[in-house]
Write a protein that holds these residues in place. Structure first.
Motif, PDB file in Angstrom:
ATOM      1  N   UNK A  97       0.840  -1.194   0.000  1.00 40.54           N
ATOM      2  CA  UNK A  97       0.000   0.000   0.000  1.00 40.54           C
ATOM      3  C   UNK A  97       0.877   1.248   0.000  1.00 40.54           C
ATOM      4  N   UNK A  98       0.260   2.410   0.080  1.00 42.40           N
ATOM      5  CA  UNK A  98       1.008   3.657   0.189  1.00 42.40           C
ATOM      6  C   UNK A  98       1.558   3.798   1.614  1.00 42.40           C
ATOM      7  N   UNK A  99       2.737   4.400   1.775  1.00 42.63           N
ATOM      8  CA  UNK A  99       3.304   4.590   3.117  1.00 42.63           C
ATOM      9  C   UNK A  99       2.389   5.338   4.082  1.00 42.63           C
ATOM     10  N   UNK A 100       1.538   6.228   3.562  1.00 38.86           N
ATOM     11  CA  UNK A 100       0.652   7.004   4.439  1.00 38.86           C
ATOM     12  C   UNK A 100      -0.344   6.116   5.188  1.00 38.86           C
ATOM     13  N   UNK A 101      -0.531   4.852   4.716  1.00 38.08           N
ATOM     14  CA  UNK A 101      -1.495   3.938   5.338  1.00 38.08           C
ATOM     15  C   UNK A 101      -0.873   3.028   6.392  1.00 38.08           C
ATOM     16  N   UNK A 102       0.378   3.302   6.761  1.00 38.88           N
ATOM     17  CA  UNK A 102       1.081   2.406   7.685  1.00 38.88           C
ATOM     18  C   UNK A 102       0.312   2.195   8.988  1.00 38.88           C
ATOM     19  N   UNK A 103      -0.107   3.270   9.633  1.00 44.34           N
ATOM     20  CA  UNK A 103      -0.784   3.155  10.937  1.00 44.34           C
ATOM     21  C   UNK A 103      -2.091   2.382  10.804  1.00 44.34           C
ATOM     22  N   UNK A 104      -2.816   2.600   9.704  1.00 42.05           N
ATOM     23  CA  UNK A 104      -4.087   1.899   9.489  1.00 42.05           C
ATOM     24  C   UNK A 104      -3.890   0.387   9.513  1.00 42.05           C
ATOM     25  N   UNK A 105      -2.841  -0.084   8.838  1.00 45.79           N
ATOM     26  CA  UNK A 105      -2.645  -1.531   8.737  1.00 45.79           C
ATOM     27  C   UNK A 105      -1.889  -2.114   9.927  1.00 45.79           C
ATOM     28  N   UNK A 106      -0.995  -1.350  10.541  1.00 47.50           N
ATOM     29  CA  UNK A 106      -0.350  -1.876  11.751  1.00 47.50           C
ATOM     30  C   UNK A 106      -1.376  -2.035  12.866  1.00 47.50           C
ATOM     31  N   UNK A 107      -2.402  -1.178  12.887  1.00 47.57           N
ATOM     32  CA  UNK A 107      -3.452  -1.307  13.904  1.00 47.57           C
ATOM     33  C   UNK A 107      -4.353  -2.510  13.626  1.00 47.57           C
ATOM     34  N   UNK A 108      -4.246  -3.084  12.414  1.00 45.18           N
ATOM     35  CA  UNK A 108      -5.007  -4.300  12.066  1.00 45.18           C
ATOM     36  C   UNK A 108      -4.171  -5.562  12.236  1.00 45.18           C
TER      37      UNK A 108
END
Length: 343
Positions: A97-108
């Motif tokens: 994904x895009x780097x800006x989505x890191x927190x979204x996916x680490x929280x999953x």
């Protein structure tokens, strides 16, 4: 998620597929033809308000309407997709994904593997990569002269063997990674066996499956790329960064070898990306001239797997084909094509 429900879309039905395609387009994303399963978030009026998809071991094509932000819609989609992939026998799962989505996916529950300016790769196992490649430690990793080659070998030719032989002479230990994806004409299990048989006489060569951490053009998702972005360049930069930052240090690899690529622009660009990126991580890139034979007109022609496949498709197993491959591949081709001709 009050008044919201999640259920699987039936991609075999034109209505569901069209609905997903339109929803992705609304979020400036593209539908990808290799999608195997998709889940949607629906509101009380059965309007699609979020989606997530998967193909093989990759989760992708996520989109969520602004109205769902803060309701953990992404987490619910990821949970359903993970459950679906486990049921299909895929346990090592990835998101690109895009780097800006890191927190979204680490929280999953996903863990970052590698990041470039354009893309981020995550996996669902905290130590998945380390556990996979630690199996290949050979006990001689105190050397500063360990190299590697990543190869498809579709099929294994004298050109591959010449490259391996050259690299083996230049290293104390040489790791060969055979690309594991079964998107080649020759099955992975056959390709791996032939490379092992063909290099058995080289004592300092170890042959491994590439595993799921070496990304190919075939599996790299492009649904989030904007018009004008070079998918092959972005894919190669991520693949090389992941290798250099995570895989090479584990196995103490300091050299990476590849054959000169006179024909295929994608492979040539990949080699150029290695020249740019590998030295940042203390890894040397060594490009080796390809070996040639004479064609029927007496002109020199590079020995390549694509040339072998072309000849096989046109004429079957001929003396010319057999002259381009090691003995183990020659035996395999005779048996394979003989068996196919009897059916």
């Amino acid at each position: 998620m009050t008044d919201l429900s999640i259920h699987e879309l039936s991609l075999g039905f034109a209505h569901d597929k069209q609905m997903l395609t339109v929803f992705l387009a609304k979020h400036h994303l593209n539908y990808e033809d290799d999608i195997e399963a998709a889940f949607g978030v629906f509101d009380a009026d059965e309007n699609l308000t979020g989606c997530g998809c998967c193909a093989g071991n990759l989760l992708k094509c996520f989109a969520v309407d602004e109205s769902l932000r803060g309701q953990n819609a992404l987490g619910s989609l990821v949970s359903r997709l993970v459950e679906n992939r486990f049921a299909a026998g895929h346990y090592d799962l990835f998101v690109i994904t895009r780097p800006k989505n890191k927190v979204l996916f680490t929280s999953c529950g996903f863990y970052p593997l590698a990041e470039t300016e354009s893309v981020l790769m995550l996996e669902n196992k905290k130590n998945g990569l380390d556990n996979f490649y630690k199996k290949f430690l050979a006990g001689t990793e105190d050397s500063d002269n360990i190299g590697c080659i990543v190869m498809n070998c579709n099929p294994f030719t004298k050109g591959h063997l010449a490259l391996i032989t050259y690299a083996a002479r230049a290293c104390d230990l040489l790791h060969i990674f055979v690309v594991e994806e079964n998107r080649s004409q020759f099955p992975f299990a056959d390709r791996l066996r032939l490379v092992r048989e063909g290099t058995d006489h080289l004592a300092n060569v170890i042959v491994h499956p590439s595993g799921p951490y070496m990304i190919s053009n075939a599996t790299f998702p492009t649904y989030f790329l904007k018009e004008g972005e070079d998918a092959a360049k972005i894919q190669s930069e991520l693949d090389i960064t992941l290798f250099a930052s995570r895989i090479a240090p584990l196995l103490h690899i300091k050299k990476r070898f590849a054959g000169e690529e006179p024909f295929d622009p994608v492979t040539r660009n990949y080699n150029e990306a290695m020249i740019r990126i590998l030295p940042r991580y203390g890894i040397s890139f060594i490009k080796i001239d390809r070996i040639t034979t004479e064609d029927p007109d007496g002109k020199p022609e590079v020995i390549s797997a694509s040339r072998v496949r072309k000849l096989l498709a046109e004429h079957g197993v001929t003396d010319e084909v057999l002259s381009l491959v090691p003995e183990c591949t020659a035996k395999y081709l005779k048996e394979k094509f003989s068996a196919e001709s009897t059916h």
